[in-house]
Enzyme design. Sequence first.
Site, PDB file in Angstrom:
ATOM      1  N   ASN A 103       0.807  -1.232   0.000  1.00 61.62           N
ATOM      2  CA  ASN A 103       0.000   0.000   0.000  1.00 61.62           C
ATOM      3  C   ASN A 103       0.839   1.280   0.000  1.00 61.62           C
ATOM      4  O   ASN A 103       0.488   2.259  -0.651  1.00 61.62           O
ATOM      5  CB  ASN A 103      -1.012  -0.009   1.155  1.00 61.62           C
ATOM      6  CG  ASN A 103      -0.374  -0.033   2.502  1.00 61.62           C
ATOM      7  OD1 ASN A 103       0.664  -0.655   2.698  1.00 61.62           O
ATOM      8  ND2 ASN A 103      -0.968   0.660   3.443  1.00 61.62           N
ATOM      9  N   GLY A 107       1.908  -6.159   7.210  1.00 58.08           N
ATOM     10  CA  GLY A 107       1.003  -6.776   6.239  1.00 58.08           C
ATOM     11  C   GLY A 107      -0.275  -7.222   6.925  1.00 58.08           C
ATOM     12  O   GLY A 107      -0.647  -6.687   7.976  1.00 58.08           O
ATOM     13  N   THR A 137      -3.133  -9.485   8.953  1.00 56.92           N
ATOM     14  CA  THR A 137      -3.123 -10.183  10.239  1.00 56.92           C
ATOM     15  C   THR A 137      -2.926 -11.691  10.043  1.00 56.92           C
ATOM     16  O   THR A 137      -2.187 -12.339  10.792  1.00 56.92           O
ATOM     17  CB  THR A 137      -4.414  -9.870  11.016  1.00 56.92           C
ATOM     18  OG1 THR A 137      -4.394  -8.465  11.313  1.00 56.92           O
ATOM     19  CG2 THR A 137      -4.521 -10.637  12.312  1.00 56.92           C
ATOM     20  N   THR A 171      -1.332 -13.244   7.608  1.00 59.62           N
ATOM     21  CA  THR A 171       0.075 -13.513   7.262  1.00 59.62           C
ATOM     22  C   THR A 171       0.941 -13.385   8.508  1.00 59.62           C
ATOM     23  O   THR A 171       1.852 -14.195   8.720  1.00 59.62           O
ATOM     24  CB  THR A 171       0.565 -12.530   6.170  1.00 59.62           C
ATOM     25  OG1 THR A 171      -0.426 -12.416   5.167  1.00 59.62           O
ATOM     26  CG2 THR A 171       1.866 -12.975   5.553  1.00 59.62           C
ATOM     27  N   GLU A 190       3.331  -5.593  12.295  1.00 61.52           N
ATOM     28  CA  GLU A 190       2.414  -4.451  12.114  1.00 61.52           C
ATOM     29  C   GLU A 190       1.308  -4.953  11.187  1.00 61.52           C
ATOM     30  O   GLU A 190       1.548  -5.172  10.001  1.00 61.52           O
ATOM     31  CB  GLU A 190       3.156  -3.267  11.486  1.00 61.52           C
ATOM     32  CG  GLU A 190       4.321  -2.755  12.316  1.00 61.52           C
ATOM     33  CD  GLU A 190       3.902  -2.178  13.660  1.00 61.52           C
ATOM     34  OE1 GLU A 190       2.742  -1.746  13.792  1.00 61.52           O
ATOM     35  OE2 GLU A 190       4.726  -2.182  14.582  1.00 61.52           O
ATOM     36  N   CYS A 194      -3.340   1.572   6.273  1.00 62.98           N
ATOM     37  CA  CYS A 194      -3.757   0.829   7.467  1.00 62.98           C
ATOM     38  C   CYS A 194      -4.359   1.769   8.507  1.00 62.98           C
ATOM     39  O   CYS A 194      -5.079   1.323   9.395  1.00 62.98           O
ATOM     40  CB  CYS A 194      -2.572   0.081   8.045  1.00 62.98           C
ATOM     41  SG  CYS A 194      -1.176   1.162   8.368  1.00 62.98           S
ATOM     42  N   GLU A 227       7.144   0.195  16.197  1.00 60.72           N
ATOM     43  CA  GLU A 227       8.195   0.739  15.345  1.00 60.72           C
ATOM     44  C   GLU A 227       8.334   2.220  15.684  1.00 60.72           C
ATOM     45  O   GLU A 227       7.581   2.753  16.477  1.00 60.72           O
ATOM     46  CB  GLU A 227       7.794   0.572  13.871  1.00 60.72           C
ATOM     47  CG  GLU A 227       7.631  -0.887  13.463  1.00 60.72           C
ATOM     48  CD  GLU A 227       7.392  -1.069  11.976  1.00 60.72           C
ATOM     49  OE1 GLU A 227       6.769  -0.201  11.350  1.00 60.72           O
ATOM     50  OE2 GLU A 227       7.831  -2.100  11.442  1.00 60.72           O
TER      51      GLU A 227
HETATM   52  P1  NAD Z   1       0.071  -9.455   2.968  1.00 60.94           P
HETATM   53  O1  NAD Z   1       0.089  -9.985   4.363  1.00 60.94           O
HETATM   54  O2  NAD Z   1      -0.641 -10.237   1.935  1.00 60.94           O
HETATM   55  O3  NAD Z   1       1.559  -9.298   2.412  1.00 60.94           O
HETATM   56  C1  NAD Z   1       2.531  -8.529   3.074  1.00 60.94           C
HETATM   57  C2  NAD Z   1       3.908  -9.068   2.735  1.00 60.94           C
HETATM   58  O4  NAD Z   1       4.026 -10.389   3.275  1.00 60.94           O
HETATM   59  C3  NAD Z   1       4.169  -9.196   1.227  1.00 60.94           C
HETATM   60  O5  NAD Z   1       5.497  -8.864   0.950  1.00 60.94           O
HETATM   61  C4  NAD Z   1       3.915 -10.673   0.988  1.00 60.94           C
HETATM   62  O6  NAD Z   1       4.582 -11.188  -0.137  1.00 60.94           O
HETATM   63  C5  NAD Z   1       4.443 -11.289   2.269  1.00 60.94           C
HETATM   64  N1  NAD Z   1       3.907 -12.622   2.573  1.00 60.94           N
HETATM   65  C6  NAD Z   1       2.735 -13.161   2.160  1.00 60.94           C
HETATM   66  N2  NAD Z   1       2.616 -14.415   2.619  1.00 60.94           N
HETATM   67  C7  NAD Z   1       3.721 -14.664   3.359  1.00 60.94           C
HETATM   68  C8  NAD Z   1       4.172 -15.787   4.117  1.00 60.94           C
HETATM   69  N3  NAD Z   1       3.467 -16.914   4.187  1.00 60.94           N
HETATM   70  N4  NAD Z   1       5.340 -15.682   4.777  1.00 60.94           N
HETATM   71  C9  NAD Z   1       6.063 -14.543   4.733  1.00 60.94           C
HETATM   72  N5  NAD Z   1       5.703 -13.464   4.011  1.00 60.94           N
HETATM   73  C10 NAD Z   1       4.539 -13.517   3.345  1.00 60.94           C
HETATM   74  O7  NAD Z   1      -0.458  -7.979   3.078  1.00 60.94           O
HETATM   75  P2  NAD Z   1      -0.751  -6.970   1.883  1.00 60.94           P
HETATM   76  O8  NAD Z   1      -2.012  -7.397   1.211  1.00 60.94           O
HETATM   77  O9  NAD Z   1       0.482  -6.783   1.091  1.00 60.94           O
HETATM   78  O10 NAD Z   1      -0.994  -5.602   2.682  1.00 60.94           O
HETATM   79  C11 NAD Z   1      -2.213  -5.214   3.201  1.00 60.94           C
HETATM   80  C12 NAD Z   1      -2.280  -5.452   4.686  1.00 60.94           C
HETATM   81  O11 NAD Z   1      -1.202  -4.796   5.333  1.00 60.94           O
HETATM   82  C13 NAD Z   1      -3.529  -4.893   5.305  1.00 60.94           C
HETATM   83  O12 NAD Z   1      -4.042  -5.829   6.209  1.00 60.94           O
HETATM   84  C14 NAD Z   1      -3.043  -3.662   6.049  1.00 60.94           C
HETATM   85  O13 NAD Z   1      -3.818  -3.269   7.145  1.00 60.94           O
HETATM   86  C15 NAD Z   1      -1.696  -4.093   6.465  1.00 60.94           C
HETATM   87  N6  NAD Z   1      -0.848  -2.945   6.768  1.00 60.94           N
HETATM   88  C16 NAD Z   1      -0.536  -2.690   8.071  1.00 60.94           C
HETATM   89  C17 NAD Z   1       0.239  -1.590   8.399  1.00 60.94           C
HETATM   90  C18 NAD Z   1       0.622  -1.305   9.827  1.00 60.94           C
HETATM   91  O14 NAD Z   1       1.520  -0.485  10.029  1.00 60.94           O
HETATM   92  N7  NAD Z   1       0.005  -1.921  10.814  1.00 60.94           N
HETATM   93  C19 NAD Z   1       0.697  -0.745   7.382  1.00 60.94           C
HETATM   94  C20 NAD Z   1       0.348  -1.038   6.066  1.00 60.94           C
HETATM   95  C21 NAD Z   1      -0.417  -2.144   5.770  1.00 60.94           C
END
Ligand code: NAD
Length: 481
Positions: free
Chosen positions: A150, A226, A228, A230, A248, A282, A461
């Site tokens: 994002n 990413g 929750t 994952t 996060e 997020c 962080e």
């Molecule tokens: P995602 O969990 O699908 O992917 C995030 C990252 O994890 C990517 O690089 C992906 O390739 C990797 N990944 C996926 N499966 C994995 C696995 N099994 N093992 C290790 N790595 C793996 O998330 P997304 O769709 O890319 O992002 C959206 C999510 O991120 C939303 O839920 C959003 O709320 C969250 N987010 C949170 C924050 C925060 O600071 N809390 C900030 C931005 C986004």
Amino acid sequence: MKYIKNYIGGQLVNPQSGNYIDNYDPSRGRVYAQIPDSEKSDIDSAVAAAEAAFPAWSGMSKSERSDIMIKAADLIEARMDEFAAAESLDNGKPVSLATHVDIPRAVSNFKFFATAILHFAAESHHMENLGINYTLRKPIGVVGCISPWNLPLYLFTWKIAPALAAGNCVVAKPSEITPMTAFMLSEICIEAGMPAGVLNIVHGLGHKVGDAMTRDPKIKAISFTGGTKTGETIAKIAAPMFKKLSLELGGKNPNIIFADCDFKQALSTTLRSSFANQGQICLCGSRIFIERPIYEKFRDAFVEKVSKTKVSYPTDPEAKLGALVSKPHLEKVMSYIDLAKEEGGSVLTGGTQVHLEGEYKDGYYLRPTVIEGLAFDCRTNQEEIFGPVVTITPFDTEEEVLAMANSTEYGLSATVWTEHLTRAHRVADQLHSGIVWVNSWLVRDLRTPFGGVKNSGVGREGGFEALRFFTEPKNVFIKSH
Ligand code: NAD
């Protein structure tokens, strides 16, 4: 067709398998680049390079490390327009947003942690008539950083910069949906003179590359942003190895508007906090609670503003919203609009795709959507949608709105609008969330702790919190009596 490369041991290299994944331009719905489909063997090489680089990097003085990071920041800044254009093309966000938010913040992340490390001190504890304890803060070794799509470079550098500043060597994986600016960062690191192997960037799918990172016992800590689910997968694999974890995760943030708010401010900021980056931040406030006396007035003014908000291709200087990041994500967000209708909600504005003309006709555009009439505990109001969709709900008392706001499994951020000082403090105190903004939104001071409670994450962080995460304390006692 541009081919992205991995950055391992200071070199730009192809994935060992020779396989690639399609990279989409969401504004046109077309493939425009190829991403390495890396595997465990690529991670093995990256970890070996990082291990080899660690003694020299961690042994370098803080100010030498700082200089290299500042140089990298300056080089990104010098290529600001190029980076902003690349971020926008890869993600679908308006170029203006990438120019004003994403890329400047990536520059600040490097500058902030390059200088924070110079001020980072550890404690000492004097024991009278006995001696003194002092605590060293040692880098961990090889650490892993995994980031989402994002805010691609913004969040990638938010993890990498403190890890490097603290003296660690890094294996990092950007999202496979938005890899381009991370690839450009590898070119910057080479230009900035970052020693080979200090930062390694491996592209590819989460269940292959991310999983290999999580399982590698030589990667001693993982900083992940990413979803929750994952985060849960990573924690299950990493916890038995006792890796340090910073997670996060998702959010479902409340935006609470009291009748005594500054109406104009609340209205214009709520437009931003609902739909900035197509609602894919997020920290966006996706559940808007409005105190009954101003419910109708606020709803009508808000719906009017939202319906006039321009959705357009990212290079349109008037675009307030661009394209959603991918077709599957667009479909997911639209499925939530259907769910909201099934749950009894009324769509007051939006709810449908925007079909642009010409080269943008296959892009993933969605009108900003406002839904009313839903129960606070229905799925639409409990699950993260992560798109340009908000619900609005009236409330009568502080107790009632706090119960609704705190009812989800998440607890990342919250916004409160009131001119009543003591109420602002009281409500902020009782919200179950890691961050509360009063009469504002997304004001970020990089020194403050950033993160969520409940299923929004573990750890913090930002500022010295991040430097503490990326170091191990070692206490030394010296007997003096
Ligand atoms: P995602 O969990 O699908 O992917 C995030 C990252 O994890 C990517 O690089 C992906 O390739 C990797 N990944 C996926 N499966 C994995 C696995 N099994 N093992 C290790 N790595 C793996 O998330 P997304 O769709 O890319 O992002 C959206 C999510 O991120 C939303 O839920 C959003 O709320 C969250 N987010 C949170 C924050 C925060 O600071 N809390 C900030 C931005 C986004």
